[in-house]
Write a protein that holds these residues in place. Structure first.
Motif, PDB file in Angstrom:
ATOM      1  N   ALA A   1       3.654   0.793   2.844  1.00 10.32           N
ATOM      2  CA  ALA A   1       3.228   0.100   4.058  1.00 10.32           C
ATOM      3  C   ALA A   1       2.834  -1.329   3.721  1.00 10.32           C
ATOM      4  O   ALA A   1       2.437  -1.623   2.586  1.00 10.32           O
ATOM      5  CB  ALA A   1       2.046   0.824   4.699  1.00 10.32           C
ATOM      6  N   PRO A   2       2.924  -2.234   4.683  1.00 12.33           N
ATOM      7  CA  PRO A   2       2.393  -3.584   4.462  1.00 12.33           C
ATOM      8  C   PRO A   2       0.909  -3.535   4.122  1.00 12.33           C
ATOM      9  O   PRO A   2       0.191  -2.618   4.540  1.00 12.33           O
ATOM     10  CB  PRO A   2       2.630  -4.276   5.817  1.00 12.33           C
ATOM     11  CG  PRO A   2       3.717  -3.491   6.469  1.00 12.33           C
ATOM     12  CD  PRO A   2       3.540  -2.079   6.016  1.00 12.33           C
ATOM     13  N   SER A   3       0.442  -4.520   3.386  1.00 13.32           N
ATOM     14  CA  SER A   3      -0.930  -4.501   2.899  1.00 13.32           C
ATOM     15  C   SER A   3      -1.958  -4.567   4.021  1.00 13.32           C
ATOM     16  O   SER A   3      -3.101  -4.144   3.845  1.00 13.32           O
ATOM     17  CB  SER A   3      -1.154  -5.660   1.922  1.00 13.32           C
ATOM     18  OG  SER A   3      -0.915  -6.906   2.571  1.00 13.32           O
ATOM     19  N   ASP A   4      -1.577  -5.090   5.187  1.00 13.42           N
ATOM     20  CA  ASP A   4      -2.551  -5.220   6.278  1.00 13.42           C
ATOM     21  C   ASP A   4      -2.437  -4.089   7.297  1.00 13.42           C
ATOM     22  O   ASP A   4      -3.035  -4.170   8.365  1.00 13.42           O
ATOM     23  CB  ASP A   4      -2.388  -6.579   6.975  1.00 13.42           C
ATOM     24  CG  ASP A   4      -1.002  -6.772   7.569  1.00 13.42           C
ATOM     25  OD1 ASP A   4      -0.046  -6.110   7.104  1.00 13.42           O
ATOM     26  OD2 ASP A   4      -0.862  -7.590   8.498  1.00 13.42           O
ATOM     27  N   TRP A   5      -1.686  -3.030   6.984  1.00 10.48           N
ATOM     28  CA  TRP A   5      -1.597  -1.860   7.864  1.00 10.48           C
ATOM     29  C   TRP A   5      -2.349  -0.702   7.229  1.00 10.48           C
ATOM     30  O   TRP A   5      -2.192  -0.438   6.036  1.00 10.48           O
ATOM     31  CB  TRP A   5      -0.134  -1.474   8.098  1.00 10.48           C
ATOM     32  CG  TRP A   5       0.526  -2.282   9.171  1.00 10.48           C
ATOM     33  CD1 TRP A   5       0.269  -3.576   9.486  1.00 10.48           C
ATOM     34  CD2 TRP A   5       1.558  -1.850  10.061  1.00 10.48           C
ATOM     35  NE1 TRP A   5       1.087  -3.988  10.512  1.00 10.48           N
ATOM     36  CE2 TRP A   5       1.892  -2.952  10.893  1.00 10.48           C
ATOM     37  CE3 TRP A   5       2.249  -0.658  10.226  1.00 10.48           C
ATOM     38  CZ2 TRP A   5       2.869  -2.883  11.869  1.00 10.48           C
ATOM     39  CZ3 TRP A   5       3.226  -0.584  11.205  1.00 10.48           C
ATOM     40  CH2 TRP A   5       3.531  -1.683  12.026  1.00 10.48           C
ATOM     41  N   ASP A   6      -3.134  -0.013   8.025  1.00 13.00           N
ATOM     42  CA  ASP A   6      -3.942   1.102   7.550  1.00 13.00           C
ATOM     43  C   ASP A   6      -3.524   2.359   8.308  1.00 13.00           C
ATOM     44  O   ASP A   6      -3.672   2.433   9.531  1.00 13.00           O
ATOM     45  CB  ASP A   6      -5.423   0.802   7.779  1.00 13.00           C
ATOM     46  CG  ASP A   6      -6.337   1.832   7.129  1.00 13.00           C
ATOM     47  OD1 ASP A   6      -5.822   2.849   6.619  1.00 13.00           O
ATOM     48  OD2 ASP A   6      -7.558   1.624   7.135  1.00 13.00           O
TER      49      ASP A   6
ATOM     50  N   THR B   1       0.850  -1.185   0.000  1.00 10.27           N
ATOM     51  CA  THR B   1       0.000   0.000   0.000  1.00 10.27           C
ATOM     52  C   THR B   1       0.883   1.232   0.000  1.00 10.27           C
ATOM     53  O   THR B   1       1.752   1.390   0.866  1.00 10.27           O
ATOM     54  CB  THR B   1      -0.918   0.017   1.233  1.00 10.27           C
ATOM     55  OG1 THR B   1      -1.662  -1.205   1.280  1.00 10.27           O
ATOM     56  CG2 THR B   1      -1.879   1.183   1.160  1.00 10.27           C
ATOM     57  N   LEU B   2       0.711   2.092  -0.992  1.00 13.49           N
ATOM     58  CA  LEU B   2       1.483   3.337  -1.098  1.00 13.49           C
ATOM     59  C   LEU B   2       0.587   4.510  -0.716  1.00 13.49           C
ATOM     60  O   LEU B   2      -0.466   4.732  -1.324  1.00 13.49           O
ATOM     61  CB  LEU B   2       2.011   3.532  -2.520  1.00 13.49           C
ATOM     62  CG  LEU B   2       3.185   2.655  -2.954  1.00 13.49           C
ATOM     63  CD1 LEU B   2       3.535   2.944  -4.409  1.00 13.49           C
ATOM     64  CD2 LEU B   2       4.400   2.908  -2.074  1.00 13.49           C
TER      65      LEU B   2
END
Length: 453
Positions: free
Chosen positions: A271-276, A132-133
């Motif tokens: 960011a890692p895909s599971d971090w928001d 995730t960018l």
């Protein structure tokens, strides 16, 4: 005559450097230097006399975290051929032979960054990593302008062991991150792996220490979308690598990055895909891009199951409504290019390791055991933690054969017939409950691969 395929030797590296430099349009001298410093395991296809290199690929012998344990991993990279011999099957032959080579080297799984996702799907790889960018205007980070406690300082060569220790503590919560050697840190993370493109500045590494402990680091640099107009209002602050100890350390990192607001207008933060990160921002109208990343392929199914799937389930072997479950699920794998992966494995939903079933054992229908069947591509996605089995089934990528769900004399317990007059909900709920229990039995972490190779 057919091309000769063999492992490259040091004497072949100049030819490989020339081929890679042409294929990827990079500096040939830099390629030679990189190959001398980090000689790869590589396969090449040569003319029948063995003199001229026609096509080649590199296999990085990595260790990567899966379920917190280092697993031998083959990183396929620098796949290239000269234009005059393309579409003659040379690259496909190299890829097929690389499977046997990686298996012989003890590598249970392989990762690669593709030039084409459909091309590598033909050979058993599939998407297993996304990133995730976040593109955040600096003004949206006003809440973090006040400096935290502790202190920031530029990294020095002696800090590399502490950097690596923090990185390992941070990334072990995901499946896929590489264990980095010192040379990899120096040449692939802290510095540009090649000559920077126009408009991209040098990388800088800064640490945050608190209570005499390294709690965060960031590797970052500046990028001008238009090198002819390097004004601050168009410049990007791009983060290349980072790690934090906890939420306080992440907020400290943001407080450092926002201090560059006079030098750049926008922060690009991966960011890692599971971090928001959106809950941290005041104005949520920021650009968020989900970017497809590396592909993954299980090289040795039996070895991967033994190394990644725990012998004991992380939770009790019951359905999410407390209902009993089958004792085990059969996994059926189809792999066109790796015959050692074709077959069936038995995975207990309670304690016990996964085990291969003999080829002559009868199918599950006579025993009442459910069976999950799929290609090596989808099993690579499911068993890496990228794609839950329930989601793979809903997408039609996994086939579930459940004799109990197909038995009309075995209705869903507690179901009111008036709620389901057509009699279709019961089997659906039973299958979903089984797949959720299967995912809990695996207990797999999400995937994340911050390195590029």
């Amino acid at each position: 005559m057919e091309a000769v395929v063999r492992r490259l030797t040091r004497a072949d590296l100049p030819q490989y450097a020339a081929l890679s430099a042409f294929a990827f349009q990079v500096d040939e001298q830099a390629q030679r230097g990189a190959l001398r410093l980090l000689p790869p395991v590589a396969l090449g296809a040569f003319t029948p006399d063995g003199d001229r290199l026609l096509a080649a690929l590199r296999i990085w012998p990595f260790l990567a975290y899966f379920q917190g344990r280092p697993v031998p991993t083959g990183g396929v990279a620098s796949v290239a051929s000269w234009p005059e011999v393309r579409r003659q099957g040379l690259v496909g032959r190299l890829i097929r032979e690389s499977l046997e080579l990686m298996r012989a080297e003890g590598q249970a799984v392989s990762a690669l960054y593709p030039f084409s996702y459909p091309f590598y799907r033909r050979y058993g790889w599939d998407l297993a990593f996304t990133q995730t960018l976040y593109q955040i205007p600096m003004g949206e980070l006003d809440a973090f302008r006040r400096p935290p406690g502790g202190h920031f300082r530029p990294a020095e060569p002696d800090d590399l062991p502490a950097l690596d220790a923090l990185y390992r503590r941070f990334v072990r919560r995901w499946n896929g991150p590489l264990l980095r050697e010192s040379s990899w840190w120096q040449q692939r993370v802290l510095n540009h792996p090649g000559r920077p493109a126009p408009g991209i500045g040098a990388r800088r590494t800064v640490l945050w220490e608190d209570d005499h402990r390294l709690r965060a680091y960031v590797v970052y640099g500046f990028q001008s979308p238009d090198p002819q107009v390097p004004a601050a209002e168009q410049r990007l602050l791009r983060v290349y690598d980072w790690a934090v100890e906890d939420g306080g350390a992440f907020r400290a990192l943001l407080s450092f990055l926002v201090q560059h607001d006079s030098m750049a207008a926008t922060l690009i933060l991966p960011a890692p895909s599971d971090w928001d990160f959106l809950p941290l921002l005041v104005n949520l109208r920021v650009e968020v891009q989900k970017k497809a990343g590396a592909m993954l392929r299980i090289i040795d199914m039996d070895r991967f199951l033994q190394q990644v799937v725990p012998p004991r389930p992380p939770v009790a072997p019951f359905g999410d409504d407390g209902s009993p479950l089958p004792e085990a699920v059969e996994l059926e794998v189809e792999d066109e290019l790796a015959p050692w992966n074709r077959g069936r494995w038995l995975l207990p939903l309670g304690p016990g390791p996964a085990q291969a079933l003999p080829p002559d054992e009868p199918g599950p229908s006579g025993r009442g055991r459910p069976r999950l069947a799929g290609s090596i591509q989808v099993w690579s996605q499911v068993l890496s933690g990228y794609l839950p089995a329930l989601q793979a089934w809903h997408l039609g990528l996994l086939t579930l054969v459940d004799p109990e769900a197909a038995d009309p004399a075995n209705p869903e317990p507690g179901t009111d017939p008036s709620d389901d007059p057509m009699g279709v909900d019961g089997p659906l709920r039973r299958r979903e409950r089984l797949l959720r229990a299967f995912d809990r039995r695996l207990g797999l972490r999400a995937t994340y691969l911050p390195d590029f190779f």
